[in-house]
Design a protein around this motif. Structure first.
Motif, PDB file in Angstrom:
ATOM      1  N   SER A 145      15.538  17.552 -10.624  1.00  0.00           N
ATOM      2  CA  SER A 145      15.668  16.120 -10.868  1.00  0.00           C
ATOM      3  C   SER A 145      15.398  15.371  -9.559  1.00  0.00           C
ATOM      4  O   SER A 145      15.998  15.667  -8.531  1.00  0.00           O
ATOM      5  N   TYR A 146      14.480  14.395  -9.612  1.00  0.00           N
ATOM      6  CA  TYR A 146      14.143  13.639  -8.407  1.00  0.00           C
ATOM      7  C   TYR A 146      14.002  12.155  -8.740  1.00  0.00           C
ATOM      8  O   TYR A 146      13.772  11.783  -9.897  1.00  0.00           O
ATOM      9  N   PRO A 147      14.126  11.267  -7.744  1.00  0.00           N
ATOM     10  CA  PRO A 147      14.037   9.819  -7.998  1.00  0.00           C
ATOM     11  C   PRO A 147      12.644   9.422  -8.484  1.00  0.00           C
ATOM     12  O   PRO A 147      11.634   9.970  -8.035  1.00  0.00           O
ATOM     13  N   THR A 148      12.585   8.458  -9.388  1.00  0.00           N
ATOM     14  CA  THR A 148      11.300   8.010  -9.935  1.00  0.00           C
ATOM     15  C   THR A 148      11.048   6.524  -9.742  1.00  0.00           C
ATOM     16  O   THR A 148       9.945   6.057 -10.008  1.00  0.00           O
ATOM     17  N   LEU A 149      12.031   5.766  -9.294  1.00  0.00           N
ATOM     18  CA  LEU A 149      11.841   4.343  -9.064  1.00  0.00           C
ATOM     19  C   LEU A 149      11.454   4.125  -7.612  1.00  0.00           C
ATOM     20  O   LEU A 149      12.210   4.437  -6.691  1.00  0.00           O
ATOM     21  N   GLY A 150      10.263   3.607  -7.412  1.00  0.00           N
ATOM     22  CA  GLY A 150       9.786   3.362  -6.058  1.00  0.00           C
ATOM     23  C   GLY A 150       8.320   3.696  -5.934  1.00  0.00           C
ATOM     24  O   GLY A 150       7.829   4.641  -6.550  1.00  0.00           O
ATOM     25  N   HIS A 151       7.611   2.921  -5.119  1.00  0.00           N
ATOM     26  CA  HIS A 151       6.190   3.187  -4.900  1.00  0.00           C
ATOM     27  C   HIS A 151       5.978   4.582  -4.316  1.00  0.00           C
ATOM     28  O   HIS A 151       4.974   5.233  -4.581  1.00  0.00           O
ATOM     29  N   GLY A 152       6.945   5.040  -3.509  1.00  0.00           N
ATOM     30  CA  GLY A 152       6.803   6.321  -2.845  1.00  0.00           C
ATOM     31  C   GLY A 152       7.337   7.499  -3.637  1.00  0.00           C
ATOM     32  O   GLY A 152       7.443   8.604  -3.092  1.00  0.00           O
ATOM     33  N   ALA A 153       7.681   7.314  -4.910  1.00  0.00           N
ATOM     34  CA  ALA A 153       8.202   8.415  -5.731  1.00  0.00           C
ATOM     35  C   ALA A 153       7.159   9.514  -5.863  1.00  0.00           C
ATOM     36  O   ALA A 153       5.959   9.250  -5.954  1.00  0.00           O
ATOM     37  N   VAL A 154       7.610  10.762  -5.892  1.00  0.00           N
ATOM     38  CA  VAL A 154       6.677  11.893  -5.939  1.00  0.00           C
ATOM     39  C   VAL A 154       6.173  12.183  -7.349  1.00  0.00           C
ATOM     40  O   VAL A 154       5.222  12.957  -7.522  1.00  0.00           O
ATOM     41  N   GLY A 155       6.781  11.601  -8.369  1.00  0.00           N
ATOM     42  CA  GLY A 155       6.349  11.848  -9.742  1.00  0.00           C
ATOM     43  C   GLY A 155       7.203  11.064 -10.720  1.00  0.00           C
ATOM     44  O   GLY A 155       7.918  10.134 -10.328  1.00  0.00           O
ATOM     45  N   HIS A 159       0.825  -1.197   0.000  1.00  0.00           N
ATOM     46  CA  HIS A 159       0.000   0.000   0.000  1.00  0.00           C
ATOM     47  C   HIS A 159       0.860   1.249   0.000  1.00  0.00           C
ATOM     48  O   HIS A 159       1.942   1.277   0.580  1.00  0.00           O
ATOM     49  N   THR A 160       0.354   2.282  -0.647  1.00  0.00           N
ATOM     50  CA  THR A 160       1.066   3.553  -0.734  1.00  0.00           C
ATOM     51  C   THR A 160       0.200   4.677  -0.190  1.00  0.00           C
ATOM     52  O   THR A 160      -0.972   4.785  -0.548  1.00  0.00           O
ATOM     53  N   SER A 161       0.781   5.486   0.673  1.00  0.00           N
ATOM     54  CA  SER A 161       0.109   6.685   1.180  1.00  0.00           C
ATOM     55  C   SER A 161       0.790   7.907   0.582  1.00  0.00           C
ATOM     56  O   SER A 161       2.025   7.973   0.526  1.00  0.00           O
ATOM     57  N   LEU A 162      -0.012   8.854   0.130  1.00  0.00           N
ATOM     58  CA  LEU A 162       0.517  10.058  -0.501  1.00  0.00           C
ATOM     59  C   LEU A 162      -0.121  11.286   0.118  1.00  0.00           C
ATOM     60  O   LEU A 162      -1.327  11.315   0.360  1.00  0.00           O
ATOM     61  N   GLN A 163       0.699  12.299   0.354  1.00  0.00           N
ATOM     62  CA  GLN A 163       0.193  13.579   0.834  1.00  0.00           C
ATOM     63  C   GLN A 163       0.716  14.679  -0.075  1.00  0.00           C
ATOM     64  O   GLN A 163       1.858  14.618  -0.535  1.00  0.00           O
ATOM     65  N   ALA A 164      -0.115  15.659  -0.339  1.00  0.00           N
ATOM     66  CA  ALA A 164       0.278  16.727  -1.253  1.00  0.00           C
ATOM     67  C   ALA A 164      -0.194  18.072  -0.728  1.00  0.00           C
ATOM     68  O   ALA A 164      -1.279  18.196  -0.161  1.00  0.00           O
ATOM     69  N   ARG A 187       9.084   4.675   5.183  1.00  0.00           N
ATOM     70  CA  ARG A 187       8.991   6.025   5.711  1.00  0.00           C
ATOM     71  C   ARG A 187       8.561   6.991   4.605  1.00  0.00           C
ATOM     72  O   ARG A 187       8.672   6.691   3.420  1.00  0.00           O
ATOM     73  N   TYR A 188       8.069   8.159   5.017  1.00  0.00           N
ATOM     74  CA  TYR A 188       7.689   9.181   4.045  1.00  0.00           C
ATOM     75  C   TYR A 188       8.932   9.815   3.430  1.00  0.00           C
ATOM     76  O   TYR A 188       9.919  10.090   4.120  1.00  0.00           O
ATOM     77  N   HIS A 189       8.862  10.031   2.118  1.00  0.00           N
ATOM     78  CA  HIS A 189       9.894  10.762   1.383  1.00  0.00           C
ATOM     79  C   HIS A 189       9.173  11.777   0.508  1.00  0.00           C
ATOM     80  O   HIS A 189       8.191  11.441  -0.157  1.00  0.00           O
ATOM     81  N   GLY A 190       9.654  13.012   0.497  1.00  0.00           N
ATOM     82  CA  GLY A 190       8.924  14.024  -0.260  1.00  0.00           C
ATOM     83  C   GLY A 190       9.819  15.059  -0.896  1.00  0.00           C
ATOM     84  O   GLY A 190      11.041  15.080  -0.713  1.00  0.00           O
ATOM     85  N   GLY A 191       9.185  15.924  -1.657  1.00  0.00           N
ATOM     86  CA  GLY A 191       9.895  17.007  -2.319  1.00  0.00           C
ATOM     87  C   GLY A 191       8.974  17.723  -3.284  1.00  0.00           C
ATOM     88  O   GLY A 191       7.846  17.284  -3.556  1.00  0.00           O
ATOM     89  N   PRO A 224       3.230  21.713  -6.771  1.00  0.00           N
ATOM     90  CA  PRO A 224       2.886  20.863  -5.622  1.00  0.00           C
ATOM     91  C   PRO A 224       4.117  20.346  -4.877  1.00  0.00           C
ATOM     92  O   PRO A 224       5.173  20.095  -5.468  1.00  0.00           O
ATOM     93  N   TYR A 225       3.966  20.205  -3.572  1.00  0.00           N
ATOM     94  CA  TYR A 225       4.930  19.482  -2.755  1.00  0.00           C
ATOM     95  C   TYR A 225       4.268  18.159  -2.386  1.00  0.00           C
ATOM     96  O   TYR A 225       3.145  18.134  -1.871  1.00  0.00           O
ATOM     97  N   ILE A 226       4.958  17.051  -2.651  1.00  0.00           N
ATOM     98  CA  ILE A 226       4.356  15.728  -2.455  1.00  0.00           C
ATOM     99  C   ILE A 226       5.303  14.837  -1.666  1.00  0.00           C
ATOM    100  O   ILE A 226       6.526  14.887  -1.846  1.00  0.00           O
TER     101      ILE A 226
END
Length: 333
Positions: free
Chosen positions: A148-158, A59-64, A113-117, A84-86
């Motif tokens: 530039s931000y990471p994109t591999l992972g369920h918790g990626a922001v975009g 499961h993935t939780s997202l906050q924006a 854990r939460y990871h954002g940007g 947006p900040y996610i």
């Protein structure tokens, strides 16, 4: 009644925050605009595979948190800028791996854990070509990663990809049958930056029904559809072994995503220039993506004028000048 009102519900906001899809056939009068601040929480319970099978892979939780500014340069031409900040968190036993088959290479974004940007800067231009019974407002929209931000992972922001869309907003009142009701719709065709030799091409469609209950309260119901014309498939019981290494490392960015979301919302005019809105949404069908089990949105919109333009407030019927924000999530996979 104030000259704007935010109607909130869905976005197809996954896949680089397609962000929210903002259906806006009506524009504010010249030199007027709105500033919106919204918070959104989303919970993804299932993955949708290539044939629509709902599979529990964690499961993935997202906050924006999103800031959006919309401003009319003329009575027919408007521009919008949003950022947006996610942050996302994955919980489950099947995190993404840097190297397939090696559990000791779990990507940092899937550590529970939460990871954002900050995600992608969104800019669009809308030009109204018809103000008769049917409002017609073509638009151009650009989405550019803020960094530039990471994109591999369920918790990626975009997905860290540039995207350009062209389309049209349509809107109309339902006179004489339902004089307090209106409908809005949007279609857009998007071209996404090429990754792993695939340049995704997608269609976005949105439909919204709204009803003004009183001077202060309005309600809305919406549906948003995303359709990818090309891309890779997540074949059940085979994925990700059906992909090359390059495709696996970028699978969320180049998937043949299809998603149908529904939502409802309500807005309340606190003052003539300030609106509070709340919304709910969820996915009802999809392929090659995450399914949103729940999306909750709350926010506030405030109108402003570059200079005194009070005489323009009556240019558009109060119900027609309401802005519609449709979001069902913070990011798409």
């Amino acid at each position: 009644m104030n000259s704007f009102k935010l109607l909130s519900s869905l976005s197809a906001l996954f896949v680089s925050f397609p962000c929210c899809l903002f259906s806006q056939a009506w524009l504010s009068p010249k030199d007027q605009g709105t500033v919106t601040l919204l918070y959104q929480y989303g919970f993804d319970r299932y993955h949708a595979m290539s044939q629509g099978e709902a599979v529990d892979r964690g499961h993935t939780s997202l906050q924006a948190l999103m800031v959006d500014v919309d401003y009319s340069l003329t009575d027919r031409l408007a521009v919008r800028l949003g950022l947006p900040y996610i942050k996302g968190k994955y919980s489950g036993s099947q995190p993404h791996l840097l190297v397939r088959g090696q559990p000791d290479t779990v990507v940092a974004l899937d550590d529970g854990r939460y990871h954002g940007g900050l995600q992608d800067v969104r800019f669009d231009v809308r030009y109204n070509v018809s103000r008769k019974k049917l409002m017609v407002t073509p638009f151009f929209q650009a989405s550019v990663p803020s960094h530039s931000y990471p994109t591999l992972g369920h918790g990626a922001v975009g997905t860290d990809q540039r995207e350009y869309r062209i389309g049209v907003n349509l809107g109309g009142r339902l006179n004489p049958f339902l004089p307090k009701a209106y409908v809005q719709g949007r279609y857009a065709f998007g071209m996404v930056e090429q990754v792993a030799h695939i340049a995704p091409k997608r269609s976005y469609a949105e439909f919204q029904f709204g009803y003004v209950l009183s001077r202060h309260v309005s309600i809305q119901a919406s549906t948003v559809w995303n359709h990818s014309h090309n891309g890779i498939d997540f074949i059940n019981s085979v994925f990700p072994n059906n992909l090359t290494d390059e495709q696996y490392l970028n699978h969320d960015r180049i998937s043949r995503l299809n998603l149908l979301d529904v939502g409802s919302s309500a807005s309340y005019a606190i003052t003539q220039k300030t609106n509070l809105f709340v919304g709910w949404g969820r996915s009802i069908w999809g392929t090659n993506t995450h399914l949103r089990a729940l999306v909750l949105t709350v926010g506030v919109t405030k109108s402003f004028a570059a200079r005194s333009r009070e005489e323009k407030a009556s240019v558009l019927p109060s119900m027609e000048s309401k802005k519609a924000l449709v979001c069902t999530c913070a990011k798409s996979k």
